[in-house]
Design an enzyme around this catalytic site. Structure first.
Site, mmCIF file in Angstrom:
data_model
loop_
_atom_site.group_PDB
_atom_site.id
_atom_site.type_symbol
_atom_site.label_atom_id
_atom_site.label_comp_id
_atom_site.label_asym_id
_atom_site.label_seq_id
_atom_site.Cartn_x
_atom_site.Cartn_y
_atom_site.Cartn_z
ATOM 1 N N ASP A 13 -2.045 -12.467 1.559
ATOM 2 C CA ASP A 13 -1.259 -11.834 0.499
ATOM 3 C C ASP A 13 -0.915 -12.838 -0.586
ATOM 4 O O ASP A 13 -0.716 -14.024 -0.315
ATOM 5 C CB ASP A 13 0.028 -11.255 1.111
ATOM 6 N N ASN A 15 -2.663 -13.142 -3.741
ATOM 7 C CA ASN A 15 -3.719 -13.575 -4.662
ATOM 8 C C ASN A 15 -3.389 -13.252 -6.124
ATOM 9 O O ASN A 15 -3.546 -14.094 -7.009
ATOM 10 C CB ASN A 15 -5.048 -12.899 -4.299
ATOM 11 N N TRP A 18 -0.426 -15.302 -7.419
ATOM 12 C CA TRP A 18 -0.860 -16.686 -7.598
ATOM 13 C C TRP A 18 -1.599 -16.825 -8.927
ATOM 14 O O TRP A 18 -1.344 -17.770 -9.692
ATOM 15 C CB TRP A 18 -1.762 -17.092 -6.436
ATOM 16 N N HIS A 30 -8.205 -13.222 -6.479
ATOM 17 C CA HIS A 30 -8.993 -12.714 -5.347
ATOM 18 C C HIS A 30 -10.220 -13.591 -5.099
ATOM 19 O O HIS A 30 -10.596 -13.827 -3.944
ATOM 20 C CB HIS A 30 -9.429 -11.275 -5.623
ATOM 21 N N SER A 58 -7.016 -3.052 2.960
ATOM 22 C CA SER A 58 -6.391 -1.997 3.754
ATOM 23 C C SER A 58 -6.805 -0.609 3.270
ATOM 24 O O SER A 58 -7.334 -0.454 2.160
ATOM 25 C CB SER A 58 -4.867 -2.116 3.699
ATOM 26 N N THR A 59 -6.540 0.393 4.082
ATOM 27 C CA THR A 59 -6.824 1.774 3.686
ATOM 28 C C THR A 59 -5.997 2.161 2.464
ATOM 29 O O THR A 59 -6.395 3.037 1.697
ATOM 30 C CB THR A 59 -6.523 2.739 4.843
ATOM 31 N N GLU A 60 -4.856 1.514 2.281
ATOM 32 C CA GLU A 60 -3.995 1.808 1.133
ATOM 33 C C GLU A 60 -4.440 1.098 -0.151
ATOM 34 O O GLU A 60 -4.020 1.467 -1.252
ATOM 35 C CB GLU A 60 -2.541 1.421 1.451
ATOM 36 N N LEU A 124 -15.719 -20.255 16.749
ATOM 37 C CA LEU A 124 -14.625 -19.411 16.289
ATOM 38 C C LEU A 124 -15.046 -17.946 16.221
ATOM 39 O O LEU A 124 -16.121 -17.613 15.725
ATOM 40 C CB LEU A 124 -14.162 -19.867 14.900
ATOM 41 N N ARG A 177 1.923 -14.101 7.671
ATOM 42 C CA ARG A 177 1.812 -13.389 6.400
ATOM 43 C C ARG A 177 2.203 -14.324 5.283
ATOM 44 O O ARG A 177 3.293 -14.920 5.300
ATOM 45 C CB ARG A 177 2.687 -12.136 6.346
ATOM 46 N N GLU A 196 4.172 -13.301 18.045
ATOM 47 C CA GLU A 196 5.176 -14.040 17.280
ATOM 48 C C GLU A 196 4.830 -13.946 15.797
ATOM 49 O O GLU A 196 3.660 -14.067 15.417
ATOM 50 C CB GLU A 196 5.201 -15.509 17.723
#
Length: 232
Positions: A13, A15, A18, A30, A58-60, A124, A177, A196
């Protein structure tokens, strides 16, 4: 010795903010944010994190201006194309979760190719959430269970987990986040039951190895009880 979380999930979150702080358009943020994914993946691998799950779209997010959505889709597709070339080089396995049917056919083909070429890699485990929403994921999981004819008395937490997009991937130990927002934004709500949380004011393009280490240090100070009571 610092204990490293096995699975770290990140909500990327900040971008746009910034970019604005630097007098640049949102899409520039982005672009820089996408480049930062490789930096953080490398840092995670070096630290010994086994699973990294990133919330990319996201879907939103479809509700954003058409120009921004188009730029994001182009950027994500370009990233996956590059990732096909680098995944084997870095021994990284890559998976994409979300409702992928809404993506373009070429986008879906790149996802399939990337998952296939990296499937045998043992480094990874990178999971990228694209057109992902936790409520949508749970709805789709329920539909799968119904379609398979599983009896209600046989539905357990494990059955539900096995029908989610993240089936076979352990639940996150740590959620990060960036940008100072304090909400989950419809992200991995089932999987984050005992995770956590770590919130930082740092925008995603500035979130680097040092910031990841800070998050892991905070994680080390947490006492994970999983609903139990600490023994005296």
């Amino acid at each position: 010795m610092m204990k490293i979380p096995k699975h770290v999930a990140i909500i990327l979150d900040g971008n746009g903010r910034w970019a604005k702080s630097k007098g640049m358009p949102r899409n520039y943020g982005h672009t820089v944010g996408a480049k930062n994914v490789e930096t953080v993946c490398q840092a995670a691998d070096e630290l010994g994190i086994e699973y990294l799950t990133l919330y990319a779209f996201s879907t939103e997010n479809w509700n954003r201006p058409d120009s921004e959505v188009a730029a994001l889709m182009k950027l994500l597709e370009s990233y996956l194309k590059n990732c096909i070339r680098t995944a084997n080089k870095n021994n990284m396995r890559v998976r994409v979760i979300g409702e992928l049917s809404r993506l373009s056919e070429s986008f879906q083909k790149k996802i399939q190719e990337l998952e296939e070429v990296s499937a045998a890699n043992t480094g990874l485990n990178l999971t990228i959430a694209i057109n992902y929403g936790s409520r949508d994921e749970i709805c789709r999981a329920v539909k799968k269970i119904v379609e398979e004819g599983i009896a209600s008395e046989d539905i357990t937490e494990q059955v539900i987990s096995d029908h989610l997009d993240t089936a076979g991937i352990p639940d996150p130990d740590l959620l990060i986040r960036t940008s100072g927002e304090l909400r989950l934004s419809n992200y991995l709500m089932w999987q984050l039951a005992y995770t956590e949380f770590y919130f930082t004011d740092v925008y995603w393009p500035d979130f680097n190895r040092e910031e990841l280490i800070k998050a892991c240090e905070k994680y080390n100070k947490r006492e994970r009880r999983y609903g139990g009571v600490k023994e005296e």
